[in-house]
Design an enzyme around this catalytic site. Structure first.
Site, PDB file in Angstrom:
ATOM      1  N   CYS A  66      33.678  34.420  42.969  1.00 22.77           N
ATOM      2  CA  CYS A  66      33.834  35.687  43.686  1.00 22.77           C
ATOM      3  C   CYS A  66      32.542  36.068  44.414  1.00 22.77           C
ATOM      4  O   CYS A  66      31.450  35.965  43.854  1.00 22.77           O
ATOM      5  CB  CYS A  66      34.238  36.788  42.707  1.00 22.77           C
ATOM      6  SG  CYS A  66      34.552  38.363  43.518  1.00 22.77           S
ATOM      7  N   CYS A  70      29.248  42.293  40.891  1.00 21.83           N
ATOM      8  CA  CYS A  70      29.463  43.191  39.742  1.00 21.83           C
ATOM      9  C   CYS A  70      28.661  42.673  38.541  1.00 21.83           C
ATOM     10  O   CYS A  70      28.885  41.546  38.082  1.00 21.83           O
ATOM     11  CB  CYS A  70      30.955  43.269  39.408  1.00 21.83           C
ATOM     12  SG  CYS A  70      31.977  43.564  40.872  1.00 21.83           S
ATOM     13  N   CYS A  73      30.353  40.921  35.481  1.00 22.93           N
ATOM     14  CA  CYS A  73      31.470  39.988  35.629  1.00 22.93           C
ATOM     15  C   CYS A  73      31.078  38.507  35.623  1.00 22.93           C
ATOM     16  O   CYS A  73      30.263  38.060  36.439  1.00 22.93           O
ATOM     17  CB  CYS A  73      32.221  40.310  36.918  1.00 22.93           C
ATOM     18  SG  CYS A  73      33.721  39.299  37.059  1.00 22.93           S
ATOM     19  N   CYS A 110      50.047  41.098  33.673  1.00 25.03           N
ATOM     20  CA  CYS A 110      49.071  41.485  34.692  1.00 25.03           C
ATOM     21  C   CYS A 110      48.385  40.246  35.275  1.00 25.03           C
ATOM     22  O   CYS A 110      47.844  39.426  34.537  1.00 25.03           O
ATOM     23  CB  CYS A 110      48.033  42.429  34.076  1.00 25.03           C
ATOM     24  SG  CYS A 110      46.781  42.941  35.262  1.00 25.03           S
ATOM     25  N   CYS A 141      51.887  44.009  36.938  1.00 24.26           N
ATOM     26  CA  CYS A 141      50.634  44.636  37.380  1.00 24.26           C
ATOM     27  C   CYS A 141      49.811  43.546  38.056  1.00 24.26           C
ATOM     28  O   CYS A 141      49.887  42.376  37.668  1.00 24.26           O
ATOM     29  CB  CYS A 141      49.891  45.203  36.168  1.00 24.26           C
ATOM     30  SG  CYS A 141      48.347  46.050  36.607  1.00 24.26           S
ATOM     31  N   CYS A 201      46.821  51.957  38.055  1.00 25.44           N
ATOM     32  CA  CYS A 201      46.152  51.569  36.813  1.00 25.44           C
ATOM     33  C   CYS A 201      44.661  51.590  37.134  1.00 25.44           C
ATOM     34  O   CYS A 201      44.177  50.761  37.914  1.00 25.44           O
ATOM     35  CB  CYS A 201      46.606  50.177  36.381  1.00 25.44           C
ATOM     36  SG  CYS A 201      45.736  49.568  34.915  1.00 25.44           S
ATOM     37  N   ARG A 273      44.805  52.247  27.688  1.00 25.00           N
ATOM     38  CA  ARG A 273      44.816  50.844  27.239  1.00 25.00           C
ATOM     39  C   ARG A 273      43.481  50.452  26.612  1.00 25.00           C
ATOM     40  O   ARG A 273      42.430  50.548  27.249  1.00 25.00           O
ATOM     41  CB  ARG A 273      45.138  49.929  28.430  1.00 25.00           C
ATOM     42  CG  ARG A 273      46.460  50.326  29.089  1.00 25.00           C
ATOM     43  CD  ARG A 273      46.910  49.345  30.159  1.00 25.00           C
ATOM     44  NE  ARG A 273      48.016  49.914  30.938  1.00 25.00           N
ATOM     45  CZ  ARG A 273      49.300  49.842  30.605  1.00 25.00           C
ATOM     46  NH1 ARG A 273      49.663  49.199  29.526  1.00 25.00           N
ATOM     47  NH2 ARG A 273      50.224  50.413  31.364  1.00 25.00           N
TER      48      ARG A 273
HETATM   49  N1  SAM Z   1      38.330  41.191  41.581  1.00 25.68           N
HETATM   50  C1  SAM Z   1      39.146  42.306  41.376  1.00 25.68           C
HETATM   51  C2  SAM Z   1      38.375  43.598  41.182  1.00 25.68           C
HETATM   52  O1  SAM Z   1      37.227  43.536  40.790  1.00 25.68           O
HETATM   53  O2  SAM Z   1      38.950  44.656  41.412  1.00 25.68           O
HETATM   54  C3  SAM Z   1      40.098  42.146  40.218  1.00 25.68           C
HETATM   55  C4  SAM Z   1      39.654  41.405  38.972  1.00 25.68           C
HETATM   56  S1  SAM Z   1      38.325  42.153  38.038  1.00 25.68           S
HETATM   57  C5  SAM Z   1      37.857  40.897  36.955  1.00 25.68           C
HETATM   58  C6  SAM Z   1      39.175  43.406  37.103  1.00 25.68           C
HETATM   59  C7  SAM Z   1      38.374  44.279  36.215  1.00 25.68           C
HETATM   60  O3  SAM Z   1      37.931  43.564  35.064  1.00 25.68           O
HETATM   61  C8  SAM Z   1      37.082  44.860  36.739  1.00 25.68           C
HETATM   62  O4  SAM Z   1      37.280  45.971  37.559  1.00 25.68           O
HETATM   63  C9  SAM Z   1      36.380  45.277  35.467  1.00 25.68           C
HETATM   64  O5  SAM Z   1      36.720  46.608  35.140  1.00 25.68           O
HETATM   65  C10 SAM Z   1      36.949  44.325  34.425  1.00 25.68           C
HETATM   66  N2  SAM Z   1      35.903  43.421  33.887  1.00 25.68           N
HETATM   67  C11 SAM Z   1      35.334  42.394  34.523  1.00 25.68           C
HETATM   68  N3  SAM Z   1      34.411  41.790  33.753  1.00 25.68           N
HETATM   69  C12 SAM Z   1      34.396  42.471  32.575  1.00 25.68           C
HETATM   70  C13 SAM Z   1      33.640  42.341  31.379  1.00 25.68           C
HETATM   71  N4  SAM Z   1      32.718  41.391  31.236  1.00 25.68           N
HETATM   72  N5  SAM Z   1      33.875  43.207  30.371  1.00 25.68           N
HETATM   73  C14 SAM Z   1      34.822  44.177  30.524  1.00 25.68           C
HETATM   74  N6  SAM Z   1      35.564  44.336  31.633  1.00 25.68           N
HETATM   75  C15 SAM Z   1      35.346  43.505  32.658  1.00 25.68           C
HETATM   76  C1  DTB Z   2      41.019  45.735  33.083  1.00 26.32           C
HETATM   77  O1  DTB Z   2      40.667  46.937  33.150  1.00 26.32           O
HETATM   78  N1  DTB Z   2      40.544  44.871  32.191  1.00 26.32           N
HETATM   79  C2  DTB Z   2      41.102  43.552  32.417  1.00 26.32           C
HETATM   80  C3  DTB Z   2      42.149  43.824  33.519  1.00 26.32           C
HETATM   81  N2  DTB Z   2      41.902  45.173  33.881  1.00 26.32           N
HETATM   82  C4  DTB Z   2      42.255  42.955  34.668  1.00 26.32           C
HETATM   83  C5  DTB Z   2      40.100  42.512  32.713  1.00 26.32           C
HETATM   84  C6  DTB Z   2      39.111  42.297  31.601  1.00 26.32           C
HETATM   85  C7  DTB Z   2      38.227  41.159  31.974  1.00 26.32           C
HETATM   86  C8  DTB Z   2      37.243  40.809  30.896  1.00 26.32           C
HETATM   87  C9  DTB Z   2      36.343  39.703  31.280  1.00 26.32           C
HETATM   88  C10 DTB Z   2      37.003  38.389  31.502  1.00 26.32           C
HETATM   89  O2  DTB Z   2      37.814  37.932  30.669  1.00 26.32           O
HETATM   90  O3  DTB Z   2      36.686  37.715  32.499  1.00 26.32           O
HETATM   91 FE1  SF4 Z   3      34.675  39.730  41.705  1.00 28.54          FE
HETATM   92 FE2  SF4 Z   3      34.431  40.091  39.115  1.00 28.54          FE
HETATM   93 FE3  SF4 Z   3      33.634  41.988  40.753  1.00 28.54          FE
HETATM   94 FE4  SF4 Z   3      36.277  41.467  40.487  1.00 28.54          FE
HETATM   95  S1  SF4 Z   3      34.910  42.273  38.919  1.00 28.54           S
HETATM   96  S2  SF4 Z   3      35.132  41.803  42.400  1.00 28.54           S
HETATM   97  S3  SF4 Z   3      36.174  39.251  40.144  1.00 28.54           S
HETATM   98  S4  SF4 Z   3      32.744  39.919  40.605  1.00 28.54           S
END
Ligand code: SAM
Ligand code: DTB
Ligand code: SF4
Length: 334
Positions: A66, A70, A73, A110, A141, A201, A273
Protein backbone atom coordinates in the site's frame (compact mmCIF):
# COMPACT_ATOMS: atom_id res chain seq x y z
CA UNK A 1 -46.15 24.17 32.97
CA UNK A 2 -47.55 20.91 31.67
CA UNK A 3 -44.64 18.43 31.61
CA UNK A 4 -46.60 15.39 30.41
CA UNK A 5 -45.40 14.26 26.99
CA UNK A 6 -47.36 12.31 24.45
CA UNK A 7 -45.88 8.99 23.30
CA UNK A 8 -45.00 10.59 19.97
CA UNK A 9 -43.15 13.48 21.68
CA UNK A 10 -41.32 11.05 23.94
CA UNK A 11 -40.20 8.97 20.98
CA UNK A 12 -39.10 12.12 19.12
CA UNK A 13 -37.01 13.21 22.12
CA UNK A 14 -35.36 9.80 22.44
CA UNK A 15 -34.39 9.87 18.79
CA UNK A 16 -32.89 13.33 18.81
CA UNK A 17 -29.44 12.06 19.80
CA UNK A 18 -28.18 15.40 21.19
CA UNK A 19 -24.59 16.35 20.45
CA UNK A 20 -21.95 14.93 22.77
CA UNK A 21 -19.43 17.40 24.13
CA UNK A 22 -15.83 16.57 24.96
CA UNK A 23 -16.55 17.41 28.60
CA UNK A 24 -19.46 14.97 28.71
CA UNK A 25 -17.43 12.12 27.22
CA UNK A 26 -14.43 12.89 29.46
CA UNK A 27 -16.83 12.72 32.42
CA UNK A 28 -17.91 9.25 31.23
CA UNK A 29 -14.27 8.12 30.95
CA UNK A 30 -13.60 9.42 34.45
CA UNK A 31 -16.43 7.57 36.17
CA UNK A 32 -15.56 4.76 38.55
CA UNK A 33 -15.01 1.69 36.35
CA UNK A 34 -17.99 -0.21 37.79
CA UNK A 35 -20.35 2.73 37.30
CA UNK A 36 -19.32 3.21 33.68
CA UNK A 37 -19.66 -0.50 32.83
CA UNK A 38 -23.03 -0.58 34.61
CA UNK A 39 -24.28 2.39 32.59
CA UNK A 40 -23.05 0.83 29.35
CA UNK A 41 -24.80 -2.46 30.28
CA UNK A 42 -28.07 -0.65 30.90
CA UNK A 43 -27.86 1.14 27.55
CA UNK A 44 -26.87 -2.11 25.82
CA UNK A 45 -29.76 -4.07 27.34
CA UNK A 46 -32.30 -1.46 26.32
CA UNK A 47 -31.37 -1.84 22.65
CA UNK A 48 -29.93 -5.33 22.10
CA UNK A 49 -30.18 -8.92 23.23
CA UNK A 50 -27.66 -8.83 26.10
CA UNK A 51 -25.97 -12.19 25.50
CA UNK A 52 -25.81 -12.20 21.75
CA UNK A 53 -22.63 -11.40 19.81
CA UNK A 54 -22.30 -11.24 16.04
CA UNK A 55 -19.52 -13.19 14.31
CA UNK A 56 -17.85 -11.40 11.44
CA UNK A 57 -15.14 -12.93 9.28
CA UNK A 58 -12.49 -10.82 7.60
CA UNK A 59 -10.70 -11.56 4.35
CA UNK A 60 -7.82 -9.64 2.88
CA UNK A 61 -8.72 -9.64 -0.82
CA UNK A 62 -5.63 -7.62 -1.80
CA UNK A 63 -2.67 -7.66 0.54
CA UNK A 64 0.33 -5.39 1.15
CA UNK A 65 2.19 -2.94 -1.07
CA UNK A 66 0.00 0.00 0.00
CA UNK A 67 1.32 3.50 -0.89
CA UNK A 68 -0.02 5.09 2.32
CA UNK A 69 2.07 5.58 5.46
CA UNK A 70 -0.36 4.72 8.28
CA UNK A 71 1.98 4.27 11.25
CA UNK A 72 0.08 1.26 12.58
CA UNK A 73 -0.25 -0.75 9.40
CA UNK A 74 1.78 -3.78 8.38
CA UNK A 75 0.56 -3.43 4.79
CA UNK A 76 2.23 -0.09 4.00
CA UNK A 77 4.86 -0.76 1.32
CA UNK A 78 7.38 1.55 2.98
CA UNK A 79 7.64 -0.48 6.19
CA UNK A 80 9.52 -3.78 6.24
CA UNK A 81 7.09 -6.02 8.05
CA UNK A 82 7.47 -9.32 6.19
CA UNK A 83 3.89 -9.20 4.86
CA UNK A 84 3.78 -10.98 1.49
CA UNK A 85 2.09 -8.85 -1.16
CA UNK A 86 -0.64 -10.40 -3.24
CA UNK A 87 -2.84 -9.23 -6.09
CA UNK A 88 -6.58 -8.89 -5.97
CA UNK A 89 -8.11 -12.33 -5.42
CA UNK A 90 -10.46 -13.93 -7.91
CA UNK A 91 -14.22 -13.91 -7.31
CA UNK A 92 -14.11 -17.70 -6.96
CA UNK A 93 -11.47 -17.60 -4.21
CA UNK A 94 -13.47 -15.02 -2.25
CA UNK A 95 -16.65 -17.04 -2.62
CA UNK A 96 -14.91 -20.15 -1.29
CA UNK A 97 -13.70 -18.22 1.77
CA UNK A 98 -17.16 -16.74 2.34
CA UNK A 99 -18.82 -20.17 2.14
CA UNK A 100 -16.36 -21.48 4.74
CA UNK A 101 -17.03 -18.48 7.00
CA UNK A 102 -20.77 -19.08 6.79
CA UNK A 103 -20.28 -22.79 7.44
CA UNK A 104 -18.33 -21.87 10.61
CA UNK A 105 -21.15 -19.67 11.87
CA UNK A 106 -20.26 -16.15 10.68
CA UNK A 107 -23.18 -13.97 9.56
CA UNK A 108 -21.08 -11.10 8.30
CA UNK A 109 -18.20 -11.08 5.83
CA UNK A 110 -15.82 -8.17 5.45
CA UNK A 111 -13.46 -7.79 2.49
CA UNK A 112 -10.40 -5.59 2.98
CA UNK A 113 -7.96 -4.26 0.39
CA UNK A 114 -4.63 -2.51 0.91
CA UNK A 115 -5.35 0.42 -1.39
CA UNK A 116 -5.35 4.17 -1.00
CA UNK A 117 -8.51 3.80 -3.04
CA UNK A 118 -9.78 1.38 -5.69
CA UNK A 119 -9.08 1.76 -9.43
CA UNK A 120 -12.25 1.46 -11.47
CA UNK A 121 -11.23 -1.91 -12.98
CA UNK A 122 -10.60 -3.31 -9.50
CA UNK A 123 -13.88 -1.94 -8.17
CA UNK A 124 -15.77 -3.72 -10.94
CA UNK A 125 -14.27 -6.98 -9.70
CA UNK A 126 -14.98 -6.19 -6.04
CA UNK A 127 -18.61 -5.46 -7.00
CA UNK A 128 -18.82 -9.00 -8.42
CA UNK A 129 -17.37 -10.36 -5.17
CA UNK A 130 -19.91 -8.42 -3.12
CA UNK A 131 -22.80 -9.76 -5.21
CA UNK A 132 -21.50 -13.32 -4.85
CA UNK A 133 -21.03 -13.06 -1.06
CA UNK A 134 -24.42 -11.40 -0.65
CA UNK A 135 -26.07 -14.25 -2.56
CA UNK A 136 -24.94 -16.61 0.22
CA UNK A 137 -27.13 -14.66 2.65
CA UNK A 138 -24.19 -13.06 4.47
CA UNK A 139 -24.16 -9.44 5.56
CA UNK A 140 -21.49 -7.76 3.44
CA UNK A 141 -18.88 -5.16 4.36
CA UNK A 142 -15.93 -3.83 2.38
CA UNK A 143 -12.98 -1.61 3.26
CA UNK A 144 -11.13 -0.44 0.18
CA UNK A 145 -9.85 3.02 1.08
CA UNK A 146 -11.04 6.33 -0.32
CA UNK A 147 -13.93 6.25 -2.79
CA UNK A 148 -14.44 8.55 -5.74
CA UNK A 149 -17.74 9.88 -7.06
CA UNK A 150 -20.08 7.03 -8.04
CA UNK A 151 -18.05 4.21 -6.49
CA UNK A 152 -20.15 3.93 -3.33
CA UNK A 153 -23.29 3.77 -5.49
CA UNK A 154 -21.75 0.96 -7.53
CA UNK A 155 -21.03 -1.02 -4.36
CA UNK A 156 -24.52 -0.39 -3.05
CA UNK A 157 -25.95 -1.61 -6.35
CA UNK A 158 -23.92 -4.81 -6.05
CA UNK A 159 -25.47 -5.59 -2.66
CA UNK A 160 -23.00 -4.09 -0.21
CA UNK A 161 -24.52 -3.50 3.24
CA UNK A 162 -21.72 -1.62 5.07
CA UNK A 163 -18.61 0.27 4.04
CA UNK A 164 -15.82 0.35 6.63
CA UNK A 165 -13.71 3.49 6.71
CA UNK A 166 -12.22 4.38 10.08
CA UNK A 167 -11.35 7.86 11.30
CA UNK A 168 -8.88 5.95 13.48
CA UNK A 169 -8.12 8.53 16.19
CA UNK A 170 -8.94 12.02 17.42
CA UNK A 171 -8.42 14.75 14.81
CA UNK A 172 -5.33 16.26 16.48
CA UNK A 173 -3.54 12.93 16.83
CA UNK A 174 -4.37 11.80 13.27
CA UNK A 175 -1.60 13.72 11.52
CA UNK A 176 0.97 12.25 13.91
CA UNK A 177 0.00 8.76 12.74
CA UNK A 178 -0.72 9.25 9.02
CA UNK A 179 0.79 11.88 6.70
CA UNK A 180 -0.30 10.72 3.24
CA UNK A 181 -3.93 11.78 3.73
CA UNK A 182 -5.95 13.94 6.08
CA UNK A 183 -8.79 12.95 8.33
CA UNK A 184 -10.97 15.37 6.35
CA UNK A 185 -10.44 13.14 3.31
CA UNK A 186 -11.73 10.24 5.40
CA UNK A 187 -14.87 12.27 6.12
CA UNK A 188 -15.33 12.94 2.39
CA UNK A 189 -15.49 9.22 1.69
CA UNK A 190 -17.83 8.70 4.63
CA UNK A 191 -20.16 11.35 3.20
CA UNK A 192 -20.19 9.52 -0.15
CA UNK A 193 -20.90 6.23 1.61
CA UNK A 194 -23.81 7.73 3.51
CA UNK A 195 -25.22 9.48 0.44
CA UNK A 196 -25.21 6.19 -1.48
CA UNK A 197 -27.46 4.65 1.18
CA UNK A 198 -24.81 2.30 2.55
CA UNK A 199 -24.58 1.70 6.29
CA UNK A 200 -21.48 3.26 7.79
CA UNK A 201 -18.88 1.20 9.65
CA UNK A 202 -16.49 3.67 11.23
CA UNK A 203 -14.35 3.45 14.33
CA UNK A 204 -10.77 3.68 15.39
CA UNK A 205 -7.66 2.25 16.96
CA UNK A 206 -6.55 2.81 20.53
CA UNK A 207 -3.16 2.04 22.03
CA UNK A 208 -1.36 4.33 19.57
CA UNK A 209 0.23 6.45 22.29
CA UNK A 210 -2.79 8.75 22.51
CA UNK A 211 -4.07 10.40 25.67
CA UNK A 212 -7.45 9.72 27.29
CA UNK A 213 -8.58 13.07 25.92
CA UNK A 214 -7.72 11.91 22.40
CA UNK A 215 -9.78 8.75 22.92
CA UNK A 216 -12.65 10.91 24.15
CA UNK A 217 -12.24 13.11 21.05
CA UNK A 218 -12.47 10.02 18.84
CA UNK A 219 -15.72 9.01 20.57
CA UNK A 220 -17.11 12.57 20.30
CA UNK A 221 -16.30 12.69 16.59
CA UNK A 222 -17.99 9.33 15.98
CA UNK A 223 -21.03 10.00 18.18
CA UNK A 224 -21.64 13.40 16.60
CA UNK A 225 -21.75 12.13 13.02
CA UNK A 226 -25.29 12.72 11.86
CA UNK A 227 -26.45 10.01 12.08
CA UNK A 228 -23.79 8.19 14.07
CA UNK A 229 -22.31 5.07 12.39
CA UNK A 230 -24.40 1.91 12.46
CA UNK A 231 -21.21 0.00 13.19
CA UNK A 232 -18.26 1.09 15.34
CA UNK A 233 -15.13 -1.07 15.37
CA UNK A 234 -12.86 -0.46 18.35
CA UNK A 235 -9.43 -1.84 17.50
CA UNK A 236 -6.62 -2.32 19.97
CA UNK A 237 -3.38 -1.67 18.08
CA UNK A 238 -1.77 -4.92 16.94
CA UNK A 239 1.89 -4.00 17.13
CA UNK A 240 3.78 -5.24 14.11
CA UNK A 241 7.58 -5.15 13.89
CA UNK A 242 8.73 -2.75 11.20
CA UNK A 243 5.85 -0.27 11.67
CA UNK A 244 6.58 3.06 13.39
CA UNK A 245 4.19 2.26 16.25
CA UNK A 246 5.87 -1.01 17.11
CA UNK A 247 7.17 -0.91 20.68
CA UNK A 248 4.85 1.85 21.90
CA UNK A 249 3.49 1.45 25.46
CA UNK A 250 0.29 -0.62 25.27
CA UNK A 251 -2.98 0.83 26.57
CA UNK A 252 -4.12 -0.09 30.10
CA UNK A 253 -6.66 -2.92 29.53
CA UNK A 254 -9.25 -1.18 31.76
CA UNK A 255 -8.89 1.94 29.63
CA UNK A 256 -9.66 -0.19 26.58
CA UNK A 257 -12.87 -1.41 28.27
CA UNK A 258 -13.74 2.19 29.14
CA UNK A 259 -13.41 3.12 25.46
CA UNK A 260 -15.82 0.32 24.49
CA UNK A 261 -18.25 1.44 27.22
CA UNK A 262 -18.12 5.07 26.05
CA UNK A 263 -18.86 3.95 22.49
CA UNK A 264 -21.87 2.00 23.75
CA UNK A 265 -23.25 4.83 25.90
CA UNK A 266 -22.86 7.51 23.24
CA UNK A 267 -23.99 5.36 20.27
CA UNK A 268 -26.72 3.20 21.83
CA UNK A 269 -28.02 1.53 18.68
CA UNK A 270 -24.68 0.94 16.94
CA UNK A 271 -23.02 -2.44 16.64
CA UNK A 272 -19.90 -1.95 18.75
CA UNK A 273 -17.24 -4.30 17.46
CA UNK A 274 -14.44 -5.68 19.62
CA UNK A 275 -12.11 -5.75 16.64
CA UNK A 276 -8.33 -6.14 16.28
CA UNK A 277 -6.19 -7.07 19.24
CA UNK A 278 -8.17 -9.92 20.80
CA UNK A 279 -5.33 -12.40 20.40
CA UNK A 280 -3.34 -10.32 22.88
CA UNK A 281 -6.29 -10.11 25.34
CA UNK A 282 -7.18 -12.46 28.18
CA UNK A 283 -10.57 -14.15 28.25
CA UNK A 284 -11.43 -12.02 31.28
CA UNK A 285 -10.67 -8.78 29.44
CA UNK A 286 -12.84 -9.83 26.51
CA UNK A 287 -15.66 -10.70 28.95
CA UNK A 288 -15.42 -7.16 30.37
CA UNK A 289 -15.67 -5.77 26.83
CA UNK A 290 -18.89 -7.75 26.26
CA UNK A 291 -20.21 -6.44 29.59
CA UNK A 292 -19.33 -2.94 28.43
CA UNK A 293 -21.50 -3.35 25.34
CA UNK A 294 -19.36 -4.92 22.62
CA UNK A 295 -21.63 -7.12 20.51
CA UNK A 296 -19.52 -8.30 17.60
CA UNK A 297 -16.11 -9.90 17.10
CA UNK A 298 -13.90 -10.87 14.22
CA UNK A 299 -14.10 -14.63 13.98
CA UNK A 300 -11.57 -16.87 12.27
CA UNK A 301 -7.87 -17.37 12.84
CA UNK A 302 -6.74 -14.32 10.87
CA UNK A 303 -7.62 -10.63 10.75
CA UNK A 304 -6.18 -9.17 7.53
CA UNK A 305 -2.52 -10.07 7.97
CA UNK A 306 -2.19 -10.64 11.72
CA UNK A 307 -3.50 -13.36 14.01
CA UNK A 308 -6.86 -13.69 15.71
CA UNK A 309 -7.97 -16.31 18.28
CA UNK A 310 -8.84 -19.74 16.88
CA UNK A 311 -12.56 -20.21 16.20
CA UNK A 312 -12.70 -23.18 18.58
CA UNK A 313 -11.27 -21.08 21.40
CA UNK A 314 -13.88 -18.35 20.76
CA UNK A 315 -16.64 -20.95 20.84
CA UNK A 316 -15.34 -22.19 24.20
CA UNK A 317 -15.24 -18.64 25.55
CA UNK A 318 -18.83 -17.98 24.43
CA UNK A 319 -19.96 -21.19 26.07
CA UNK A 320 -18.23 -20.30 29.37
CA UNK A 321 -19.90 -16.88 29.29
CA UNK A 322 -23.34 -18.05 28.14
CA UNK A 323 -23.03 -15.94 25.00
CA UNK A 324 -24.74 -17.01 21.82
CA UNK A 325 -23.52 -16.20 18.34
CA UNK A 326 -26.22 -13.96 16.91
CA UNK A 327 -28.09 -15.17 13.88
CA UNK A 328 -29.34 -11.71 13.01
CA UNK A 329 -27.74 -9.38 10.53
CA UNK A 330 -26.76 -6.64 12.92
CA UNK A 331 -30.00 -4.72 12.89
CA UNK A 332 -30.90 -3.51 16.42
CA UNK A 333 -33.64 -5.37 18.26
CA UNK A 334 -36.00 -2.39 18.76
N1 SAM B 1 -6.74 0.48 3.05
C1 SAM B 1 -8.03 0.74 3.52
C2 SAM B 1 -8.08 1.85 4.56
O1 SAM B 1 -7.08 2.09 5.20
O2 SAM B 1 -9.14 2.44 4.72
C3 SAM B 1 -8.72 -0.47 4.08
C4 SAM B 1 -7.93 -1.50 4.86
S1 SAM B 1 -7.21 -0.95 6.40
C5 SAM B 1 -6.12 -2.22 6.80
C6 SAM B 1 -8.59 -1.03 7.52
C7 SAM B 1 -8.38 -0.60 8.92
O3 SAM B 1 -7.61 -1.56 9.63
C8 SAM B 1 -7.62 0.68 9.19
O4 SAM B 1 -8.41 1.82 9.01
C9 SAM B 1 -7.25 0.53 10.64
O5 SAM B 1 -8.25 1.08 11.46
C10 SAM B 1 -7.19 -0.98 10.84
N2 SAM B 1 -5.81 -1.44 11.15
C11 SAM B 1 -4.79 -1.51 10.30
N3 SAM B 1 -3.67 -1.95 10.91
C12 SAM B 1 -4.02 -2.18 12.20
C13 SAM B 1 -3.30 -2.62 13.34
N4 SAM B 1 -2.00 -2.94 13.27
N5 SAM B 1 -3.95 -2.73 14.52
C14 SAM B 1 -5.27 -2.41 14.58
N6 SAM B 1 -6.00 -1.99 13.53
C15 SAM B 1 -5.38 -1.85 12.36
C1 DTB C 1 -11.35 -2.63 11.36
O1 DTB C 1 -11.71 -1.63 12.02
N1 DTB C 1 -10.47 -3.53 11.80
C2 DTB C 1 -10.23 -4.54 10.79
C3 DTB C 1 -11.27 -4.18 9.71
N2 DTB C 1 -11.80 -2.94 10.16
C4 DTB C 1 -10.90 -4.14 8.31
C5 DTB C 1 -8.83 -4.62 10.35
C6 DTB C 1 -7.86 -4.97 11.45
C7 DTB C 1 -6.51 -5.13 10.85
C8 DTB C 1 -5.48 -5.56 11.86
C9 DTB C 1 -4.13 -5.68 11.27
C10 DTB C 1 -3.97 -6.73 10.24
O2 DTB C 1 -4.39 -7.89 10.43
O3 DTB C 1 -3.35 -6.46 9.19
FE1 SF4 D 1 -2.88 1.20 3.36
FE2 SF4 D 1 -2.84 0.03 5.71
FE3 SF4 D 1 -3.22 2.63 5.57
FE4 SF4 D 1 -5.15 0.94 4.71
S1 SF4 D 1 -4.42 1.18 6.81
S2 SF4 D 1 -4.40 2.80 3.68
S3 SF4 D 1 -3.86 -0.71 3.92
S4 SF4 D 1 -1.35 1.54 4.94
Amino acid sequence: MNTALTAAEQSLLENLDPAWTLDAVMALFEKPFGDLVFEAQQVHRSHFEPNSVQLSTLLSIKTGGCPEDCGYCPQAARYHTGVANSDLMSVGEVLTAARAAKQNGATRFCMGAAWRGPKQRDLDKVAEMVAAVKSLGLETCATLGMLREGQAEQLKGAGLDYYNHNIDTGADHYQRVVSTRTQDERYETLTRVRAAGLSVCCGGIVGMGESRQTRAELIVQLANMDPYPESVPINNLVQVKGTPLHGIAPIDPFEFVRTVACARVTMPRAMVRLSAGREQMSDELQALCFMAGANSIFYGDKLLTTGNPQAASDRRLFSRLGIEASTSNGVPAD
